[in-house]
Design an enzyme around this catalytic site. Structure first.
Site, PDB file in Angstrom:
ATOM      1  N   HIS A 352      47.216  40.545  39.490  1.00  0.00           N
ATOM      2  CA  HIS A 352      47.437  39.168  39.068  1.00  0.00           C
ATOM      3  C   HIS A 352      46.212  38.587  38.373  1.00  0.00           C
ATOM      4  O   HIS A 352      46.310  38.052  37.269  1.00  0.00           O
ATOM      5  CB  HIS A 352      47.788  38.315  40.288  1.00  0.00           C
ATOM      6  CG  HIS A 352      48.018  36.875  39.962  1.00  0.00           C
ATOM      7  ND1 HIS A 352      49.235  36.382  39.551  1.00  0.00           N
ATOM      8  CD2 HIS A 352      47.161  35.810  39.965  1.00  0.00           C
ATOM      9  CE1 HIS A 352      49.138  35.093  39.315  1.00  0.00           C
ATOM     10  NE2 HIS A 352      47.883  34.716  39.560  1.00  0.00           N
ATOM     11  N   HIS A 367      42.861  36.476  33.997  1.00  0.00           N
ATOM     12  CA  HIS A 367      41.612  35.730  33.869  1.00  0.00           C
ATOM     13  C   HIS A 367      40.428  36.650  33.577  1.00  0.00           C
ATOM     14  O   HIS A 367      39.330  36.394  34.058  1.00  0.00           O
ATOM     15  CB  HIS A 367      41.334  34.950  35.158  1.00  0.00           C
ATOM     16  CG  HIS A 367      42.372  33.924  35.487  1.00  0.00           C
ATOM     17  ND1 HIS A 367      42.484  32.729  34.814  1.00  0.00           N
ATOM     18  CD2 HIS A 367      43.367  33.920  36.420  1.00  0.00           C
ATOM     19  CE1 HIS A 367      43.485  32.030  35.315  1.00  0.00           C
ATOM     20  NE2 HIS A 367      44.041  32.729  36.289  1.00  0.00           N
ATOM     21  N   LYS A 415      50.360  31.220  27.701  1.00  0.00           N
ATOM     22  CA  LYS A 415      49.425  30.817  28.756  1.00  0.00           C
ATOM     23  C   LYS A 415      48.774  29.550  28.221  1.00  0.00           C
ATOM     24  O   LYS A 415      47.892  29.594  27.356  1.00  0.00           O
ATOM     25  CB  LYS A 415      48.380  31.909  29.001  1.00  0.00           C
ATOM     26  CG  LYS A 415      47.303  31.529  30.031  1.00  0.00           C
ATOM     27  CD  LYS A 415      47.780  31.709  31.448  1.00  0.00           C
ATOM     28  CE  LYS A 415      46.649  31.508  32.440  1.00  0.00           C
ATOM     29  NZ  LYS A 415      47.083  31.690  33.844  1.00  0.00           N
TER      30      LYS A 415
END
Length: 482
Positions: A352, A367, A415
Site C-alpha cells: 500500500h 508514497h 491521485k
C-alpha cells in the site's frame, strides 16, 4: 566457517529436497556473511555445494533421486548468488530482449559441454567468451534462467548405470556455473559508508529521532542535481484537476542509483503485487526470498540500526535481538491481509505505502519516489503538478525539495493529493515509518531540516488487521527556507 557450511549442506541434502523454509534459512545464512568474505571464499561456497552433493548421489544411479539432488544444488547456488553476487553492468529490464534465440544457443552450448563429461581449461575459456560475447550483460532474471538451464540440461545426461559419470557431471555443472558467474556477475559490495553523525541519546523525543534518521541517511541519500533532476513545473490547489505539468516530474535519474544495494533490493519488490484491491495475492517462494533479502539488506544500514535501538529503548515488547526485530519488520510490513472483500488476502503495508493500490477507482497509498520514477519511465504515471505549499512562509516549491506534495494519474486513475519524500533511501523511510508506527500515535508532528529547507510534517500511521501497517505517510504542514 568451512565446517559449518559443510554440515549445513549435508543437513539440506539429507531429505533430498529444499522446501520454502529451508530456502529462506539458506538465504538468511548467506546474507549474514555477505560483504565480509573474499571472492575466493564465494567460489569455495559454491564448489563445496557440488562436492558435498556427490556424497548423496544414488549408488544405484537412481535417476529420479539424482535429479532431486541436482534441484537441491541449484536451490543452494540460487540462494548464494542472490545473497553474495550481482550482475555486471546489467541492462534495464525494459531494455533487455526476451532472448529466445540466445537461450537456444545456450542450451546447445550446454549439451556440447556435458557430452564429454569434463570441462577443461580450454573449454572454460571458451565458455567465458561465449557468456561475455554471445549472451552479454544480463539482468538478474536472465542470469537465474541461465543457471537454472545449466542444471535442467544436465539432468538429461544423468547415467542409469555409471555413478562415476554422474560425479563427473556434477563437476561439469560446477564448471559451467563458475564460468557464468565469472563472466557476468561480481561480488556485492555491502560495506556501508561511515556516517559521521553525533550520537543521539536514546531517550530523545520522536521528533528528534526523525531528524537524526535524516542525518544518518546522508551517506545513501540521493543528491538533487547530481543523482537525479526534477522538473516540478507549475503548482495548483488540491481540488483543481487541470494538468499543470506537461512534462514528467523526473527529467533524469542516474543509472547508478538503482544499482545501490538497498535501492536495488527495494525495487525488486515493487512488481510483486496486484494493484487492484479485492484481488487475492499469494507470495511465491522467490518473492519471499526477495523480501527477506531486502530486510537483511536494510538492517545493515545506519538508519535501521538506530531504528532498532531506539524502538527497543522506548517501546514495549520490541525484540532486542536483530533476528527477532527482522521478523517484526516482516510481520508489520509484509504479512498479507484483506483490505477489501474479494478473493482473500489482497494487501500489505509495504504494498500500500510504497507500491500503491487502486481501490474504488482511486489511487491509494503510492508514497514512494522510486516507484513513481519507475512507473513514470514506463509511461504509467502522468504527473499533473505539485500542490502549492502552505505555512507561515509561502516558500517556493523547487527542484531540490526533498518533500513534495503532488497530483498525478497512475494508469489513468487519479491521485488528487499525495506527499512523498524525494531522493531518500528505502531504509530511511522504513526506519521513519517503523518508529512512528511502533512508538507514536496516529498523528506525529515533527520538524525536518533537510539542509536547504525546513518542513513541518505530520507523520500519519494507521493500523490494520490488529498489529499491521494499514497505511503510513507524511503530510506537509509547513515549508520554509532553512
Amino acid at each position: 566457517m568451512e565446517g559449518q557450511v559443510e554440515d549445513f549442506y549435508r543437513e539440506i541434502y539429507a531429505d533430498n529436497q529444499v522446501d520454502q523454509e529451508e530456502s529462506a534459512k539458506v538465504l538468511a545464512f548467506f546474507s549474514s556473511i555477505a560483504g565480509r568474505i573474499p571472492q575466493s571464499k564465494i567460489i569455495w561456497i559454491r564448489a563445496t555445494a557440488f562436492r558435498i552433493a556427490v556424497e548423496f548421489l544414488s549408488e544405484d544411479c537412481d535417476v529420479e533421486h539424482n535429479t532431486a539432488i541436482l534441484r537441491c544444488v541449484n536451490a543452494i547456488v540460487h540462494c548464494a548468488e542472490l545473497a553474495l553476487l550481482e550482475p555486471k553492468d546489467a541492462p534495464d529490464d525494459d531494455e533487455e530482449e526476451e532472448g529466445d534465440e540466445i537461450m537456444e544457443q545456450v542450451e546447445e552450448c550446454y549439451r556440447g559441454v556435458y557430452a564429454d563429461g569434463v570441462v577443461d581449461g580450454e573449454e572454460s575459456a571458451e565458455l567465458i567468451d561465449f557468456f561475455r560475447d554471445t549472451v552479454g550483460a544480463s539482468s538478474l532474471k536472465r542470469l537465474i534462467m541461465l543457471r537454472a538451464t545449466a542444471f535442467r540440461i544436465a539432468s538429461e545426461f544423468l547415467s542409469e548405470e555409471d555413478n562415476d559419470v554422474n560425479i563427473g557431471l556434477l563437476r561439469s555443472i560446477n564448471g559451467v556455473v563458475h564460468t557464468l558467474e565469472y563472466a557476468l556477475m561480481e561480488p556485492k559490495q555491502l560495506v556501508e559508508p561511515v556516517v559521521t553523525v553525533e550520537p543521539l541519546d536514546l531517550g530523545a523525543s520522536l521528533a528528534e529521532a526523525v531528524q537524526h534518521l535524516w542525518d544518518l541517511d546522508s551517506s545513501n541519500r540521493c543528491v538533487p542535481g547530481e543523482d537525479y533532476t526534477l522538473n516540478v513545473q507549475e503548482g495548483k490547489k488540491p481540488f483543481q484537476k487541470y494538468d499543470a505539468a506537461p512534462d514528467p516530474l523526473f527529467s533524469h535519474v542516474d543509472v547508478s542509483v538503482l544499482r545501490r544495494r538497498t535501492y536495488r533490493l527495494f525495487a525488486a519488490l515493487l512488481d510483486n503485487y496486484v494493484s487492484e484491491t479485492g484481488v487475492g495475492e499469494t507470495m511465491t517462494s522467490h518473492e519471499r526470498q526477495e523480501t527477506w533479502s531486502f530486510i537483511h539488506g536494510i538492517m545493515r544500514t545506519a538508519p535501521m540500526k538506530f531504528c532498532h535501538k531506539y524502538c527497543v529503548a522506548n517501546g514495549d515488547d520490541i525484540p532486542d535481538d536483530e533476528d527477532g526485530f527482522k521478523k517484526l519488520l516482516y510481520n508489520i510490513w509484509f504479512k498479507m491481509y484483506t483490505r477489501q472483500r474479494g478473493e482473500g488476502a489482497d494487501s500489505s503495508g509495504f504494498e500500500h505505502v510504497f507500491s500503491g493500490e487502486v481501490k474504488n477507482g482511486k489511487v491509494s497509498g503510492f508514497h514512494n519516489w522510486i516507484q513513481f520514477y519507475l512507473e513514470e519511465r514506463k509511461g504509467n504515471v502522468d504527473y499533473k503538478g505539485y500542490i502549492k505549499p502552505r505555512g507561515r512562509v509561502e516558500d517556493v516549491t523547487n527542484d531540490d525539495d526533498h518533500v513534495l506534495t503532488i497530483q498525478f494519474e497512475w494508469n489513468g486513475v487519479e491521485k488528487m493529493v499525495g506527499t512523498s519524500f524525494i531522493g531518500v533511501s528505502p531504509e530511511f523511510e522504513i526506519a521513519l515509518y517503523t518508529m512512528c508506527f511502533l512508538l507514536g500515535e496516529e498523528e506525529n508532528p515533527v520538524e525536518l531540516n533537510t539542509g536547504t529547507d525546513v518542513f513541518g510534517l505530520n507523520v500519519k500511521c494507521f493500523r490494520y488487521a490488529g498489529n499491521k501497517i494499514g497505511t503510513t505517510f507524511v503530510e506537509a504542514t509547513e515549508h520554509y527556507e532553512a
